[in-house]
Design an enzyme around this catalytic site. Structure first.
Site, PDB file in Angstrom:
ATOM      1  N   HIS A   1      10.279 -79.785 -71.810  1.00  0.00           N
ATOM      2  CA  HIS A   1      11.665 -79.337 -71.729  1.00  0.00           C
ATOM      3  C   HIS A   1      12.655 -80.486 -71.524  1.00  0.00           C
ATOM      4  CE1 HIS A   1      14.429 -76.053 -71.526  1.00  0.00           C
ATOM      5  NE2 HIS A   1      14.824 -76.310 -70.297  1.00  0.00           N
TER       6      HIS A   1
ATOM      7  N   ASP B   1       7.019 -77.021 -74.582  1.00  0.00           N
ATOM      8  CA  ASP B   1       7.997 -76.299 -73.767  1.00  0.00           C
ATOM      9  C   ASP B   1       8.040 -74.837 -74.219  1.00  0.00           C
ATOM     10  OD1 ASP B   1      10.235 -75.263 -72.525  1.00  0.00           O
ATOM     11  OD2 ASP B   1      11.674 -76.497 -73.639  1.00  0.00           O
TER      12      ASP B   1
ATOM     13  N   SER C   1      18.831 -77.229 -72.543  1.00  0.00           N
ATOM     14  CA  SER C   1      18.461 -75.870 -72.117  1.00  0.00           C
ATOM     15  C   SER C   1      19.660 -74.941 -72.316  1.00  0.00           C
ATOM     16  CB  SER C   1      17.971 -75.922 -70.674  1.00  0.00           C
ATOM     17  OG  SER C   1      17.098 -74.858 -70.411  1.00  0.00           O
TER      18      SER C   1
END
Lengths: 503, 503
Positions: free
Chosen positions: A462, A437, A187
């Site tokens: 994710h 995601d 991320s």
């Protein structure tokens, strides 16, 4: 902050998992008990005694030489020595670059590292990001988060420089000058990992950037892209579920406009305290859908769970009853939801309130440099809501007394025409994504060069690839991880060949 | 500062040329009229009306978001539009990255750009480095140079970010998004050019880094390397000259120890005021030899001039008479030398005293991040004087109240094992050097990859290739420049091919 600005760029965090609190939110004012996370990810079964904690005396400001820039703070990093082949064998070092969260859960939540450590005989290092966890400047959380003057040092360039210093320190301390470093992040941490490879190629041979939405700032991708994916995820599971959600917004409006409408809604949705306005409900629902989409783990499939609840509602044909049935299917009905007075919103920051720190820190970061544009287009299951930069900026000024530098990320790291640039510059980055995601909409989904590659899965969510492997993993996930391991092995083999040629 | 720390990293500066002042010095306390520079370089014959001056509202601190970081200053840049093919043709832009000096002389002193502008149909841009010339933060020179708190923002990372902002601004203003940018710099500016290509590959397709000693910080090359080259330059011209200089230091000591020794020396060397100690003479001589070596232009050959003076002295056999004869041959004897009371040392900074600014600014830079290690080994024509980091640091603390971050440059930009790293990362940098330039001892002299290349000449001096061409240029210099032009043409051709593929 405008509601849909507040999407977290975080993989999965153990303390959040343990305390069954919120991870992904839209708003600083989102209630606590939205999502039970315990079913989401398998944690690495690492013995805590294998994890050693260290602190590095870190420079407050790497890019300024004023006297106060020389102030230091203790930056935390963790090392797992168990699998390391040692400096004498130039055995590799995997470095996880922490993101907007405390680092202690990472040895357990980033299972990819420990799963592969024995094969690589790798040292495992986890470095905490400044201003999170125990890596707090200015002596205390209260001081560090006090205002723009103390928060000003919280940004990605400073964080990358921190990582550079810590990596050099570790290599020196362990006399591991020849050990190749592979950086890993997910991320926002994945963005950091790819940027670290680009900015500090002398300190890492390659980066695994999982679910890194490096194109999500500035005007590179359309602001609606994120919510388009959320909506698509629901549509792929069930057309009727999608339609029910789409119709629910006007139904909420209709009921709200009735006499005692808010009371009816409060009762229908079993809220913890009476709703003050219908937005409280709408935001709660939007948050839930977004969260389910971003963390749509194949073993738990929250999107399917919600849609099953909605589609198979036994409450009759009422749209809102169906929606509530979706909530119950996902969250359960053993406790009230929505408008929980014990919400963490507005509570002061204390030493124990790490969630608030994460919210405040990330809130600052997206208001200063990581200006992430998210709006809602006309063709989704949500009500349209175009991105409004002016409002974003004015909210940031109000909340943090800071003017966002909305072009800085693409000035410093690039972002436009990346393929043209990186096909002839740089090497050794894996951008991994799962297309379910919504953050993959800001990710790299095509190879940029022979060695700057995109590995994505259609059904992935994710940061899925850097979590622990599990016997129940689908074939496509096993394959994705194998590809990544194969590429990392190639980097390391190439590095050893270069090292031999040097000596 | 310890004397031999104060080597300037500067190419050639017109205001210094015009005022016949010192360019390369060892010390803040070096007298004014050391060297007549007018014979050194041919200036580009550019019409001043072709040069337009602009100012960009620049951010004070790119890497911090405190309120004061948002302060701005006017950064000056110059543009010559005369030869540009225009945005419609995506004609290239050559950007000269200013270094530790005002930018106004650059259109004339960096002749390479204007010489090649017609062929490339290039726009010529010259950007001034923060804290020099007219690009002064804090409203005035007095404020900007006041202390470490205001000087703290003067460093290479901030300067590169400035250049990024200005380049983006120019491309936007001229609607020249598709025009390829080639950055050019010399000496410290050459370091900046190569670093800019490495850190901002999305903003430049390649860099010409002339005489850029990027290996001269940290412990990458031996501290004695610079003075070894100075000494070698003199030995190559004349063994007897070298021996005379070598013997002169003890002779200075011997005379100094005599009754009225300093008066004898003052008279012998025609000093402007009586010598207070023999170091004043020694430093003056060291400065002269170093300057002659660094700027040993083939058309004026100052090293040969000095050695001819020394070797052909008609004053008899006295060693010091020979040395004085060398001074006269190089500087002339129409004025006193050494200990000039009108020296710029110790004078306060004023709006007109740009030399002092350059000294102060560069003094700050080498005390904060650009810790350049220079010592003198046992086998030169100088007296041995090993580099002393502790003394360097304590001098910096005394002079600027700053602790040098002596490893930062190699942390941020790399430097160790560059070949291993850059053979698989990055592209399109020319490192050009002349081996007679002592700064070439910190330069890149071997190709690092197919497109990160070293082009050096055995007889070249500092920044020679980026100066104007002249009918008297030797063949090897013409060849070096041709090679550079050929490579830059290749970069641009490749860029246009990539651009076509994109559209």
């Amino acid at each position: 902050m405008k509601q849909y600005q507040f999407i977290f760029f975080i993989c999965l965090s153990l303390h959040l998992i343990e305390s069954i609190h919120l991870v992904s939110t839209f708003s600083l004012r989102t209630p606590r008990k939205l999502i039970k996370l315990h079913s989401f990810a398998r944690l690495a079964s690492t013995d805590t005694k294998d994890i050693d904690t260290f602190f590095y005396k870190q420079t407050l400001d790497h890019f300024n030489y004023k006297p106060e820039s020389y102030n230091t703070f203790d930056q935390r990093y963790l090392i797992n020595f168990k699998y390391w082949g040692g400096a004498n064998y130039s055995a590799p070092i995997f470095v996880y670059l922490g993101a907007e969260d405390a680092i202690d859960p990472s040895p357990y939540s980033v299972g990819f590292m420990i799963d592969n450590a024995p094969t690589f005989k790798a040292l495992l290092v986890y470095i905490e990001h400044r201003y999170y966890g125990k890596s707090i400047p200015f002596g205390s959380r209260e001081e560090a988060y006090k205002n723009a003057s103390t928060l000003g040092y919280l940004n990605s360039a400073q964080a990358l420089a921190d990582y550079a210093d810590v990596i050099i320190h570790i290599k020196k301390t362990l006399q591991a000058q020849n050990s190749p470093i592979v950086v890993i992040g997910g991320s926002y941490g994945g963005m950091l990992a790819s940027w670290f490879r680009l900015k500090y190629p002398h300190l890492t041979i390659g980066a695994l950037a999982s679910s890194a939405p490096i194109l999500s700032t500035d005007d590179i991708v359309h602001p609606n892209a994120y919510m388009d994916v959320v909506s698509r995820d629901f549509k792929e599971v069930s057309d009727t579920c999608y339609e029910t959600i789409l119709n629910s917004w006007s139904e909420i409006d209709r009921v709200t406009s009735e006499t005692n409408g808010l009371s009816i809604l409060s009762k229908k949705f079993n809220t913890c305290s009476p709703l003050n306005n219908s937005s409280e409900l709408s935001h709660y629902l939007e948050n839930m859908y977004v969260f389910a989409a971003q963390y749509n783990h194949p073993s738990s499939s929250p999107v399917t769970t919600i849609c099953n609840g909605i589609d198979k509602a036994s409450f009759g044909n009422d749209v809102l009853d169906k929606i509530y049935s979706g909530i119950v299917a996902f969250i359960g009905n053993d406790t009230c939801q929505i408008n929980d007075p014990t919400s963490i919103s507005e509570t002061p920051i204390s030493e124990t309130d790490i969630e608030t720190e994460t919210r405040m820190g990330w809130g600052w970061q997206i208001c200063s440099e990581l200006v992430v544009r998210h709006g809602i287009g006309n063709d989704t299951m949500f009500r349209p809501s175009p991105f409004d930069l002016e409002k974003y900026i004015s909210n940031c000024k109000e909340e943090y007394d800071v003017s966002p530098r909305s072009h800085w990320i693409s000035t410093y790291y690039g972002g436009h025409n990346l393929k043209t640039i990186l096909q002839r510059f740089g090497s050794n980055i894996i951008f991994s994504n799962g297309l379910q995601d919504p953050l993959s909409s800001g990710g790299i989904l095509h190879d940029l060069s022979k060695s700057i590659v995109a590995i994505y899965t259609k059904k992935g969510s994710h940061c899925l690839d850097i979590q622990s492997s599990s016997p129940s993993d689908p074939v496509w996930l096993i394959k994705q991880r194998k590809q990544e391991v194969k590429i990392i092995k190639r980097w390391i083999a190439q590095y050893y060949t270069d090292l031999d040629a040097l000596h």
